[in-house]
Design an enzyme around this catalytic site. Structure first.
Site, short mmCIF file in Angstrom:
data_model
loop_
_atom_site.label_atom_id
_atom_site.label_comp_id
_atom_site.label_asym_id
_atom_site.label_seq_id
_atom_site.Cartn_x
_atom_site.Cartn_y
_atom_site.Cartn_z
N GLU A 110 0.98 -1.15 0.18
CA GLU A 110 -0.03 -0.04 0.09
C GLU A 110 0.79 1.30 -0.09
OE1 GLU A 110 -2.82 0.03 -0.54
OE2 GLU A 110 -3.66 1.87 0.09
N ASP A 111 1.96 1.31 0.87
CA ASP A 111 2.50 2.54 1.08
C ASP A 111 3.98 2.58 0.38
OD1 ASP A 111 0.36 3.28 2.30
OD2 ASP A 111 1.35 2.44 4.55
#
Ligand code: MN
Length: 695
Positions: A76-77
């Site tokens: 996600e990051d």
């Protein structure tokens, strides 16, 4: 922050076979991927996934879960891709990381969609692999621990609210009370800072009162009392958590001072026998508070929680709560499902009656692989329930097999009572439709509606069943009473003189019945017969026979020697219009039967006499068998038809009942066969009447 070797050592300490290299690779991968990202606290970002992994090592989770925790934010990051994760860490870890990532994406969705949409997908993902949920809960717990670093107040409150509404209940659901409590405490501090402050301050004052530490003093006293009586126990005490105190204050509308039990103690003993001995010893020494005793050992909670709870009034006039449990129950209570992982090497011993736990023990002993174990665990925990949503996104938990009616009653009794239909995911569906996980259910209602007995054939929850039954019962009673009243009115007609109100009161006393309604019920159900009622109302009236039942006077039969006594047979209840035959026995009167009666066919040793009805004849008693659907109003409909056709009900019996149909026998007075045929035809025309026949 945990260092790499510390993390590996922790895992090794409970699982010597853990894949050390896997954890090391994950550690390095995560650190590189997150690079120089930072958290709100100013710490390097990768400290977060490492701490999450650390939380999970406290629960003794397996190497794949730990690796997943370390990697949980990389997709996600960071620039890391699912393919890379799969290549470096294998299919399983890739699947788990993907699961956690999906949950995080939902978290990031817009505010409006949050409650329902979020949670639904959450639960679906959860049922894919329980480890995804464990990582997510640990992730949320760590974020809550570091919540105060976030500058934006609105964001802090949103996260806290979500934790309170969604994550803490989920932790509770799988029995992870430690997670639940910490999440609630942290969220409470954010959402109600003043209340939190005031409660923690008062707790501190209370505890420091009297110089000595009060909690420790009470705890030592309990331990000494148990030991003096031969029970070894580990006794710990604590104040209740600020959030649970606050909730109690709010629920009971009391102030902190009025709240009597803010301390809780726990006695941990060696065996189940000792649990009960401890309970006995405590109740002998201190008075228990009635209504607060709960035995979750003999009846564990759904999530498997076991303990004995009791509240006593301690010496200092304080109410304190005591939980009694064994060591194993304790581990399970704190860590819930996760506790079972701790037993992975050696099989746990006595685990109580809770089905999914004993299933789990079975599986622990026989499962070949961790995958198999997980699969079974998931099944045992979730296949027995479904989660559905109200239109506002509120989550309703139901057992599998539940229908919209169960759903409606689970939301509110009134909603259930007034249900006329249901929209499932926006489409109108039959009420007997089985609900599925994630269904959104809108109940359509009408104020004119009332519970339907037919619902009983497909509801599965106790609440729905009980509410429907209660309604049907009260309705049945109503009908019985009104039927009894009709019969009563006829009885009164047969009395020699009109009846005063006093006579009824006297009659009730003689029959030992509390009131008018009870009398009507007793008459309708034949618990008292006509003669008894007449005698009670007007002693002597029945024996004097001032007004014999009308059919006696009205019947005349041709073919009889005048003066010869006759009676209409009880077996076939002849009525005018029937072809009749008399049976004459030595020394007895003549018994009048219908030509088709079985008594004649069985070749009784008696003379046959040809008979015919006389012209003056008016009426006879016919016996009917009426099968009605098990629905309120059915009996009333039958009684109504009989009334409209001018047929008096002489008596009524319920002879059979099953779920859907009830069979009644009626003795009714009719003029003749034609009259009876008309009545039968009218009864058969009623929708709620299944069959109506003459016996
Ligand atoms: Mn995270």
């Amino acid at each position: 922050m945990l260092r790499q070797y510390e993390l590996v050592e922790k895992v090794k300490s409970y699982d010597p076979d853990a894949d050390e290299a896997l954890i090391n690779r994950a550690y390095v991968f995560s650190m590189k991927a997150h690079g120089n990202q930072t958290r709100a606290s100013g710490d390097p970002y990768y400290s977060h996934p490492i701490e999450v992994a650390g939380i999970l090592t406290d629960l003794h989770l397996d190497d794949e879960t730990i690796a997943t925790a370390i990697l949980h934010d990389t997709i996600e990051d960071t620039l890391a891709t699912p393919e890379e994760i799969r290549k470096h860490f294998g299919q399983n870890v890739a699947r788990l990381v993907d699961g956690v990532t999906k949950l995080s994406k939902i978290e990031a969705q817009s505010e409006s969609q949050r409650a329902a949409e979020n949670l639904r997908k959450f639960l679906l993902a959860m049922s894919d692999d329980i480890r995804v949920l464990l990582v997510k809960l640990a992730d949320r717990l760590h974020n809550m621990r570091t919540l105060h670093f976030i500058k934006n107040e609105e964001k802090r409150r949103r996260i806290a609210r979500e934790t309170m509404d969604i994550y803490a209940p989920l932790a509770e659901r799988i029995g992870m009370y430690e997670f639940m409590t910490e999440m609630q405490t942290l969220a409470f501090r954010e959402l109600e800072p003043d209340a939190y402050e005031s409660i923690t301050k008062r707790l501190a004052q209370l505890n420091k009162g009297g110089g000595d530490d009060l909690i420790q003093r009470i705890g030592r006293g309990i331990k000494a009392h148990l030991e003096a009586n031969g029970v070894e126990a580990e006794v710990t005490g604590r104040e209740k958590h600020p959030y649970s105190i606050w909730r109690k204050m709010a629920e009971r509308h009391v102030s902190f001072e009025q709240l009597s039990d803010v301390m809780a103690f726990r006695a941990i003993v060696d065996s189940v026998e000792d649990c009960y001995r401890t309970l006995g010893l405590i109740h002998q020494r201190w008075p228990m508070v009635p209504g607060r005793f709960k035995d979750f050992i003999s009846t564990p909670k759904r999530n498997g929680y076991r303990s004995i709870h009791t509240t006593i009034i301690h010496d200092e006039q304080m109410r304190i709560e005591i939980q009694i449990r064994t060591r194993e129950m304790h581990a399970q209570a704190e860590h819930g499902l996760a506790a079972h992982w701790a037993y992975k090497e050696g099989a746990p011993t006595a685990t109580g009656d809770h089905p999914w736990i004993s299933d789990l023990v079975e599986i622990l002993e026989h499962a070949a692989t961790a995958e198999e174990l997980l699969e079974h665990t998931r099944m045992a925990m979730y296949t027995d329930r479904i989660f559905a949503f109200t239109p506002k996104g509120e989550l309703i938990q139901l057992p599998k097999g539940a229908t919209p009616i169960d759903f409606a009653y689970a939301v509110h009794t009134d909603l259930g009572d007034q249900t006329v239909g249901a929209k499932i995911n926006g489409r109108v569906m039959p009420l007997r439709t089985l609900l599925d996980n994630g269904d959104q259910v809108e109940i359509l209602t009408s104020k004119a509606q009332h519970p339907q007995p037919a619902w009983l054939s497909y509801v599965v929850t106790g609440k729905a069943r009980a509410k429907i039954r209660r309604w049907v019962k009260s309705k049945e009673r109503e009908e019985t009473v009104s039927l009894g009243r009709k019969i009563f009115d006829e009885i009164v007609q047969r009395l020699p003189t009109p009846l005063g109100w006093e006579a009824i009161t006297e009659g009730l006393r003689r029959l030992k019945l509390p009131n008018d309604e009870a009398l009507m019920e007793a008459i309708a159900t034949k618990r008292v017969d006509d003669v008894a009622v007449m005698e009670a109302l007007m002693p002597g009236s029945a024996t004097e026979g001032t007004k014999p039942p009308p059919q006696r006077t009205a019947i005349s039969i041709k073919g009889l020697t005048p003066g010869v006594a006759f009676q209409l047979a009880e077996c076939c209840h002849p009525i005018p219009g029937d072809r009749i035959v008399g049976l004459r026995r030595e020394g007895e009167g003549i018994e009048v039967h219908t030509i088709g009666c079985d008594t004649l066919a069985s070749g009784v040793d008696a003379d046959w006499v040809d008979l015919a009805w006389g012209n003056e004849t008016d009426g006879g008693t016919a016996r009917l068998a009426v099968v009605v659907k098990n629905e309120p109003g059915a009996l009333a409909a039958v009684a109504g038809i009989l009334g409209r056709h001018g047929a008096n009900i002489v008596s009524m019996d319920q002879t059979a009942r099953d779920g859907s149909f009830h069979t009644f026998h009626f003795d009714i007075e009719v003029h003749d066969l034609q009259h009876l045929m008309g009545i039968l035809a009218a009864l058969r025309a009623v929708e709620m009447v299944s069959t109506a026949e003459r016996l």
